[in-house]
Enzyme design. Sequence first.
Site, PDB file in Angstrom:
ATOM      1  N   HIS A 155     -18.025 -21.214 -15.802  1.00  0.00           N
ATOM      2  CA  HIS A 155     -17.221 -20.876 -16.979  1.00  0.00           C
ATOM      3  C   HIS A 155     -16.554 -19.528 -16.720  1.00  0.00           C
ATOM      4  CE1 HIS A 155     -15.841 -19.808 -20.825  1.00  0.00           C
ATOM      5  NE2 HIS A 155     -16.796 -18.923 -21.063  1.00  0.00           N
TER       6      HIS A 155
ATOM      7  N   CYS B 144     -18.372 -22.326 -25.295  1.00  0.00           N
ATOM      8  CA  CYS B 144     -17.902 -22.366 -23.898  1.00  0.00           C
ATOM      9  C   CYS B 144     -18.616 -23.441 -23.075  1.00  0.00           C
ATOM     10  CB  CYS B 144     -18.081 -21.009 -23.245  1.00  0.00           C
ATOM     11  SG  CYS B 144     -17.278 -19.707 -24.175  1.00  0.00           S
TER      12      CYS B 144
ATOM     13  N   ASN C 160     -10.651 -16.063 -20.837  1.00  0.00           N
ATOM     14  CA  ASN C 160     -11.735 -16.968 -21.229  1.00  0.00           C
ATOM     15  C   ASN C 160     -11.173 -17.992 -22.213  1.00  0.00           C
ATOM     16  OD1 ASN C 160     -13.927 -18.207 -22.435  1.00  0.00           O
ATOM     17  ND2 ASN C 160     -15.117 -16.337 -22.687  1.00  0.00           N
TER      18      ASN C 160
END
Length: 324
Positions: free
Chosen positions: A251, A112, A281
Site C-alpha cells: 500500500h 487502505c 496515498n
Amino acid sequence: MRSQILGTGSYAPSRILTNADLERMVATSDAWITERTGIRERRVVTPEEACSDLGVQAARQALAEAKIQASELDLILVATCTGDFPLPSTACVIQHRLGATQAAACDISAACCGFVYALAVADAYIKTGSRYVLVVGAEVMSAITDWEDRNTCVLFGDGAGAVVLGPSDGEAGILSLHLHADGRLADLICVPGGGSSMPISEKILAERLHYIKMRGNETFKVAVKTMEEAAREALAANGLTVEEIDVFIPHQANIRILKAVSQRLGLSFDRVAVNLDRFGNTSAASIPMMLDEVVRENRVKADSLILVAAFGAGLTWASGVIRW
Ligand code: ACO
C-alpha cells in the site's frame, strides 16, 4: 481450485496537485513533504467527478484486458471509503454504468486494505462457483481531506484501480490472502463526523469533523510492524522465501514506511513497486493502481510471484501472494 486475475485497469483524474501548489495552501514545503513522505504530486478530481467516475474507467480497462463483457460479471465489489453517496453503494452505480445486469454489487469498507479485503471475498466467490468478479478500488480522498490541515492534506490523492477475477486454468492465480483487524486502534485514523454517531450538522461542519483525522506518527510505527508481519505471514503460508518474490506491491502510504518494511524483510528495494511519488496515498485504490502499472510495464511475466501488503484505518492490515 484457484482464482486468477484476468485483466487489470487503472485511472487517475487529470488534475495534478503538486507540492508547490500545497505550499500556497498551508504552511508546508516541497522539501518537507518529499523528505518525510516521498510524495511529489497527487491527482485530485474536478467538482464534476465522483468515485464511480474513476471506478468505471478503471473497470472498463480491466474488462477489456480480460476480454470479458460486463454482462458476464456475477459480482461487483467496490472497495472505497469515499463512495458517491452514503446510500446506495458505489458498486451499484458502477454496475448500472457498465451494464453489468447480471451482477450483484456492494461496497467494502476497510480503508487502505479495502482492495485486499475485496479480493479475498471475490476469491471465495470464484472458489464456490462464480465465473467472473470485478473488484474495484476507487477513492476520492480529496473529498474527506481537510485542505487546511498540513498534517494530512499533503498525503492523499484520488484514483481507481480494478481487476477482473475468474477461475484459473493452471498454476497461476491467487495463492493466499490474509486479513486482519484490530478495532482498539480505530481512533488512529478516522473521519469522526458524518456517520450515524455524529450526523452532519452545522456544528460538525464548523469543527471540521467530517474530514480525516490521523495520529500520523503512531500510525507510522504500527504500519511498519503490521505490514512486515503480514508479509511474513503470506510468505510462510506458501513456503516461500523473500528472495523468491519478484515484485512487492505495498500500500502506497509513505516512502519511509516502504523502505523500513522492505529492509526488515530483507527485500531489495528494486523489487518494491512505488508510485506514491506521483499519486500519493490513494487508500483502497493504491494496490490495484500499482498492480496495473506493474503489468503494463511488463514487470511481471508468466509465473512471477507478487507479494501484496496493506494497512489502514480500522485498524486493518492484510497481505497475499499472487502467481502471475
Ligand atoms: N509540512 C511541514 N511540517 C509539517 C507537516 C507539513 N505538511 N506536517 C506535519 N508537520 C510538522 C509537525 O507539526 C511536527 O512539528 P513539531 O515537531 O513542531 O510538532 C513535525 O512536522 C513532525 O511531525 P510528525 O508527525 O512527527 O512527522 P512524521 O515524521 O511522523 O511524518 C507523516 C508525518 C508523514 C504523517 C508520517 O507520520 C506518516 O506517514 N504516517 C503514516 C500515515 C499513513 O500512512 N496513514 C495511512 C493510513 S490512511 C487510511 O487508512 C485512509
